[in-house]
Design a protein around this motif. Sequence first.
Motif, PDB file in Angstrom:
ATOM      1  N   LYS A 114      -2.871  85.986  -5.802  1.00 37.17           N
ATOM      2  CA  LYS A 114      -2.328  86.176  -4.451  1.00 37.17           C
ATOM      3  C   LYS A 114      -3.422  86.235  -3.393  1.00 37.17           C
ATOM      4  N   GLY A 115      -4.447  85.429  -3.582  1.00 39.01           N
ATOM      5  CA  GLY A 115      -5.539  85.434  -2.605  1.00 39.01           C
ATOM      6  C   GLY A 115      -6.809  85.983  -3.229  1.00 39.01           C
ATOM      7  N   VAL A 116      -7.235  85.343  -4.309  1.00 39.05           N
ATOM      8  CA  VAL A 116      -8.461  85.781  -5.002  1.00 39.05           C
ATOM      9  C   VAL A 116      -9.680  85.140  -4.337  1.00 39.05           C
ATOM     10  N   SER A 117     -10.652  85.965  -3.993  1.00 37.78           N
ATOM     11  CA  SER A 117     -11.916  85.464  -3.453  1.00 37.78           C
ATOM     12  C   SER A 117     -13.049  86.080  -4.252  1.00 37.78           C
ATOM     13  N   LEU A 118     -13.978  85.245  -4.671  1.00 38.31           N
ATOM     14  CA  LEU A 118     -15.163  85.754  -5.363  1.00 38.31           C
ATOM     15  C   LEU A 118     -16.247  84.690  -5.360  1.00 38.31           C
ATOM     16  N   GLU A 119     -17.441  85.127  -5.710  1.00 38.61           N
ATOM     17  CA  GLU A 119     -18.575  84.211  -5.704  1.00 38.61           C
ATOM     18  C   GLU A 119     -19.439  84.481  -6.931  1.00 38.61           C
ATOM     19  N   VAL A 120     -19.986  83.436  -7.517  1.00 43.41           N
ATOM     20  CA  VAL A 120     -20.952  83.597  -8.602  1.00 43.41           C
ATOM     21  C   VAL A 120     -22.215  82.857  -8.200  1.00 43.41           C
ATOM     22  N   LYS A 121     -23.337  83.561  -8.244  1.00 44.85           N
ATOM     23  CA  LYS A 121     -24.599  82.932  -7.834  1.00 44.85           C
ATOM     24  C   LYS A 121     -25.304  82.320  -9.033  1.00 44.85           C
ATOM     25  N   ASP A 166      -9.639  82.752  -1.246  1.00 44.07           N
ATOM     26  CA  ASP A 166      -8.211  82.914  -0.957  1.00 44.07           C
ATOM     27  C   ASP A 166      -7.332  82.073  -1.883  1.00 44.07           C
ATOM     28  N   LEU A 167      -7.617  82.150  -3.165  1.00 45.45           N
ATOM     29  CA  LEU A 167      -6.898  81.330  -4.150  1.00 45.45           C
ATOM     30  C   LEU A 167      -5.515  81.896  -4.458  1.00 45.45           C
ATOM     31  N   HIS A 168      -4.508  81.040  -4.282  1.00 49.95           N
ATOM     32  CA  HIS A 168      -3.133  81.395  -4.621  1.00 49.95           C
ATOM     33  C   HIS A 168      -2.636  80.467  -5.719  1.00 49.95           C
TER      34      HIS A 168
END
Length: 247
Positions: A22-29, A6-8
Amino acid sequence: MLKVQDLHKSYQVGKTSYEVLKGVSLEVKKGEFVAVMGPSGSGKTTLLNCISCYIPIDQGSITLDGAELARLGEEELAQVRNQQLGFVFQDFLLLDGLSVRENILLPAIIGGAVTARTEERANQLCTVFGIGAIRDKYPAEISGGEKQRTAVARALINHPLLILADEPTGNLDSKSSRAVIRSFEQARDVLEATIFMVTHDSFAASFCDRVVILRDGVVWKTLAKGPDDRAAFQDKLLDTIREMDKE
Ligand SMILES: Nc1ncnc2c1ncn2[C@@H]1O[C@H](COP(=O)(O)OP(=O)(O)O)[C@@H](O)[C@H]1O
Ligand SMILES: [Mg+2]
């Protein structure tokens, strides 16, 4: 490994505030090679700069191996930048006055710890990236492809958790682009590196395990390469981008 939730992020221009993320969500494994694509101005570099701790975030969280970056102090952040992150830039930023070997060792020199093991690591990286024979040459004496491999080796010298690359193929012809991407693949496959690359180049992105597409400040779609071969994955990326332009 890397988790963005939820990055703003807004920029203040005069009295107006522009919200770019405006609410970036992600993941890197761990061990993944992930690309971020999106139109020019969609916030790709902003996202990378937030993860690099170069600019403060407004809201949300970024955790790297469980540590929340916003909670760290100046000194700890400097340490994260130098020890846990490796950077590759569009123009590679090698220092002309240093040899290939010295450029690769630079992050270790800055960290204050060039030991026999670091020297050994530099040798290993030169071998993996095929630049052993030119290790005593200076940037002006080597080819573009050799410069790029030197830059990727430098990013890996401190065994970073994560490599961050902003448009690493942005200024390159397709042959040199392929050489950079190949060095990222080797970094992942031989050195177990994790790579997060911003690009607008669907060719470069098609070599990745996963591609995250940003649009209007959020993650619009994520595509996994899966069993697709590279060319089929690139077609899929191009179709998706066309679809985005139409909407
Ligand atoms: N320091 C800044 N101050 C104000 N606006 C900025 C700043 N940096 C970037 N922007 C704006 O934020 C938006 C996203 O920029 P950027 O993250 O560089 O996008 P991308 O890398 O996807 O092209 C653009 O509209 C850009 O003009
Ligand atoms: Mg950019």
